[in-house]
Design an enzyme around this catalytic site. Structure first.
Site, PDB file in Angstrom:
ATOM      1  N   HIS A 115     -22.142  62.331 -48.426  1.00 53.05           N
ATOM      2  CA  HIS A 115     -21.133  61.486 -48.931  1.00 53.05           C
ATOM      3  C   HIS A 115     -20.042  61.270 -47.903  1.00 53.05           C
ATOM      4  O   HIS A 115     -19.678  62.198 -46.881  1.00 53.05           O
ATOM      5  CB  HIS A 115     -20.232  62.150 -50.225  1.00 53.05           C
ATOM      6  CG  HIS A 115     -21.256  62.431 -51.358  1.00 53.05           C
ATOM      7  ND1 HIS A 115     -21.667  61.177 -52.154  1.00 53.05           N
ATOM      8  CD2 HIS A 115     -21.870  63.511 -51.862  1.00 53.05           C
ATOM      9  CE1 HIS A 115     -22.565  61.755 -53.201  1.00 53.05           C
ATOM     10  NE2 HIS A 115     -22.759  63.238 -52.840  1.00 53.05           N
ATOM     11  N   ARG A 160     -15.083  47.495 -48.547  1.00 53.92           N
ATOM     12  CA  ARG A 160     -14.888  48.410 -49.806  1.00 53.92           C
ATOM     13  C   ARG A 160     -13.803  49.486 -49.460  1.00 53.92           C
ATOM     14  O   ARG A 160     -14.119  50.193 -48.591  1.00 53.92           O
ATOM     15  CB  ARG A 160     -16.303  48.789 -50.208  1.00 53.92           C
ATOM     16  CG  ARG A 160     -16.129  49.829 -51.325  1.00 53.92           C
ATOM     17  CD  ARG A 160     -17.566  50.662 -51.364  1.00 53.92           C
ATOM     18  NE  ARG A 160     -17.348  51.528 -52.512  1.00 53.92           N
ATOM     19  CZ  ARG A 160     -18.176  52.428 -52.736  1.00 53.92           C
ATOM     20  NH1 ARG A 160     -19.160  52.676 -51.788  1.00 53.92           N
ATOM     21  NH2 ARG A 160     -17.830  53.282 -53.877  1.00 53.92           N
ATOM     22  N   ASN A 206     -27.432  59.140 -50.137  1.00 58.23           N
ATOM     23  CA  ASN A 206     -26.057  59.139 -50.640  1.00 58.23           C
ATOM     24  C   ASN A 206     -26.298  58.240 -51.832  1.00 58.23           C
ATOM     25  O   ASN A 206     -26.544  57.099 -51.871  1.00 58.23           O
ATOM     26  CB  ASN A 206     -25.162  58.290 -49.579  1.00 58.23           C
ATOM     27  CG  ASN A 206     -23.874  58.302 -49.987  1.00 58.23           C
ATOM     28  OD1 ASN A 206     -23.564  58.506 -51.290  1.00 58.23           O
ATOM     29  ND2 ASN A 206     -22.845  57.717 -49.376  1.00 58.23           N
ATOM     30  N   PRO A 238     -25.546  52.302 -54.578  1.00 57.67           N
ATOM     31  CA  PRO A 238     -24.534  51.234 -54.939  1.00 57.67           C
ATOM     32  C   PRO A 238     -23.341  51.113 -54.207  1.00 57.67           C
ATOM     33  O   PRO A 238     -22.848  52.190 -53.961  1.00 57.67           O
ATOM     34  CB  PRO A 238     -24.469  51.289 -56.302  1.00 57.67           C
ATOM     35  CG  PRO A 238     -24.543  52.536 -57.018  1.00 57.67           C
ATOM     36  CD  PRO A 238     -25.819  53.298 -55.871  1.00 57.67           C
ATOM     37  N   ASN A 239     -23.034  49.832 -53.752  1.00 55.88           N
ATOM     38  CA  ASN A 239     -21.997  49.335 -52.892  1.00 55.88           C
ATOM     39  C   ASN A 239     -21.910  49.891 -51.571  1.00 55.88           C
ATOM     40  O   ASN A 239     -20.753  49.318 -50.877  1.00 55.88           O
ATOM     41  CB  ASN A 239     -20.652  49.946 -53.934  1.00 55.88           C
ATOM     42  CG  ASN A 239     -20.533  49.393 -55.282  1.00 55.88           C
ATOM     43  OD1 ASN A 239     -20.596  48.171 -55.458  1.00 55.88           O
ATOM     44  ND2 ASN A 239     -20.768  50.366 -56.474  1.00 55.88           N
ATOM     45  N   GLU A 274     -28.032  65.883 -49.131  1.00 55.83           N
ATOM     46  CA  GLU A 274     -27.163  64.752 -49.976  1.00 55.83           C
ATOM     47  C   GLU A 274     -25.708  64.730 -49.041  1.00 55.83           C
ATOM     48  O   GLU A 274     -25.510  65.443 -48.261  1.00 55.83           O
ATOM     49  CB  GLU A 274     -26.747  65.415 -51.087  1.00 55.83           C
ATOM     50  CG  GLU A 274     -25.402  64.657 -51.890  1.00 55.83           C
ATOM     51  CD  GLU A 274     -24.894  65.558 -53.294  1.00 55.83           C
ATOM     52  OE1 GLU A 274     -24.841  66.916 -53.047  1.00 55.83           O
ATOM     53  OE2 GLU A 274     -24.493  65.074 -54.088  1.00 55.83           O
ATOM     54  N   ARG A 307     -11.376  64.618 -54.788  1.00 57.66           N
ATOM     55  CA  ARG A 307     -11.267  63.199 -55.420  1.00 57.66           C
ATOM     56  C   ARG A 307     -11.116  63.510 -57.007  1.00 57.66           C
ATOM     57  O   ARG A 307     -11.039  64.532 -57.749  1.00 57.66           O
ATOM     58  CB  ARG A 307     -12.355  62.011 -55.102  1.00 57.66           C
ATOM     59  CG  ARG A 307     -12.224  61.680 -53.487  1.00 57.66           C
ATOM     60  CD  ARG A 307     -12.919  60.633 -53.013  1.00 57.66           C
ATOM     61  NE  ARG A 307     -12.877  59.401 -53.505  1.00 57.66           N
ATOM     62  CZ  ARG A 307     -13.479  58.575 -53.609  1.00 57.66           C
ATOM     63  NH1 ARG A 307     -14.844  58.486 -53.044  1.00 57.66           N
ATOM     64  NH2 ARG A 307     -13.251  57.567 -54.202  1.00 57.66           N
ATOM     65  N   ALA A 356     -22.292  56.116 -56.600  1.00 53.93           N
ATOM     66  CA  ALA A 356     -21.681  56.412 -57.997  1.00 53.93           C
ATOM     67  C   ALA A 356     -22.825  57.224 -58.553  1.00 53.93           C
ATOM     68  O   ALA A 356     -22.691  57.787 -59.689  1.00 53.93           O
ATOM     69  CB  ALA A 356     -21.247  55.165 -58.687  1.00 53.93           C
ATOM     70  N   TYR A 393     -13.352  54.884 -47.147  1.00 47.33           N
ATOM     71  CA  TYR A 393     -14.846  54.624 -46.699  1.00 47.33           C
ATOM     72  C   TYR A 393     -14.929  54.262 -45.280  1.00 47.33           C
ATOM     73  O   TYR A 393     -15.973  54.327 -44.620  1.00 47.33           O
ATOM     74  CB  TYR A 393     -15.658  53.602 -47.225  1.00 47.33           C
ATOM     75  CG  TYR A 393     -15.932  54.353 -48.840  1.00 47.33           C
ATOM     76  CD1 TYR A 393     -16.338  55.607 -49.209  1.00 47.33           C
ATOM     77  CD2 TYR A 393     -15.214  53.540 -49.970  1.00 47.33           C
ATOM     78  CE1 TYR A 393     -16.616  56.102 -50.617  1.00 47.33           C
ATOM     79  CE2 TYR A 393     -15.420  54.127 -51.418  1.00 47.33           C
ATOM     80  CZ  TYR A 393     -16.048  55.707 -51.368  1.00 47.33           C
ATOM     81  OH  TYR A 393     -16.187  55.824 -52.757  1.00 47.33           O
TER      82      TYR A 393
HETATM   83  C1  DQA Z   1     -19.647  58.219 -52.274  1.00 45.14           C
HETATM   84  C2  DQA Z   1     -18.839  58.866 -53.207  1.00 45.14           C
HETATM   85  C3  DQA Z   1     -19.101  58.550 -54.697  1.00 45.14           C
HETATM   86  O1  DQA Z   1     -18.234  59.291 -55.467  1.00 45.14           O
HETATM   87  C4  DQA Z   1     -18.567  56.993 -54.546  1.00 45.14           C
HETATM   88  O2  DQA Z   1     -18.988  56.381 -56.166  1.00 45.14           O
HETATM   89  C5  DQA Z   1     -19.580  56.009 -53.669  1.00 45.14           C
HETATM   90  C6  DQA Z   1     -19.359  56.743 -52.247  1.00 45.14           C
HETATM   91  C7  DQA Z   1     -19.108  58.767 -50.779  1.00 45.14           C
HETATM   92  O3  DQA Z   1     -20.149  58.275 -49.888  1.00 45.14           O
HETATM   93  O4  DQA Z   1     -18.176  59.009 -50.652  1.00 45.14           O
HETATM   94  O5  DQA Z   1     -19.807  55.307 -54.010  1.00 45.14           O
HETATM   95  O6  DQA Z   1     -21.113  58.604 -52.556  1.00 45.14           O
END
Ligand code: DQA
Length: 147
Positions: free
Chosen positions: A99, A17, A73, A9-10, A97, A106, A76, A22
């Protein structure tokens, strides 16, 4: 080798964003880099993005017998989804995985990764480059030229 890259998501909002966290490049640029990396390594790739947990679970399940490895990835859902963890365990494919941000430095609520428990490796805090490293690792692990 067939690779599935999942973004949660997002991540479709990259570039808009929270750019200080990011980056300023958009989702399209990320996909272009992933496709370019896979082409260089002889990896066949499919990219999937969803804002919906169940859709991500469905796509992981669909990878069974269809793809050889997964880069994920979960965004959230990393910190909340036992369902995504269980789906990764169910298909049993080698997974990495990724990020974009350095999640470790964080908020407290980001310190747990469920999906990470089913992954061979976690790459964080390297921006788009993290996806390149994940793909290179899995290509080496699975043998990129195998179909
Ligand atoms: C994320 C880190 C997550 O905590 C966050 O909710 C994201 C992006 C990252 O790519 O740094 O949406 O996965």
């Amino acid at each position: 080798m067939k690779l599935l890259v999942i973004n949660g998501p997002n991540l479709n909002m990259l570039g808009i964003r929270e750019p200080d966290i990011y980056g300023r490049q958009d989702y399209k640029a990320l996909i272009a880099l992933i496709e370019e990396t896979c082409a260089r390594l002889g990896v066949e790739v499919e990219c999937f993005q969803s804002n919906h947990e169940g859709a991500i679970v469905d796509r992981i399940q669909a990878a069974y017998g269809r793809e050889d490895a997964i880069v994920i990835n979960p965004a959230a859902y990393t910190h909340t989804s036992v369902a995504i963890l269980d789906a990764l365990k169910a298909v049993g494919l080698p997974a990495v995985e990724v990020h974009l941000s350095d999640v470790k430095s964080r908020e407290d609520f980001r310190q747990i990764s469920y999906a990470g428990k089913a992954c061979e490796k976690t790459i964080m805090g390297k921006g788009f480059q993290g996806y390149v490293e994940a793909i290179e690792y899995l290509a080496g692990r699975c043998g990129a030229s195998q179909n």
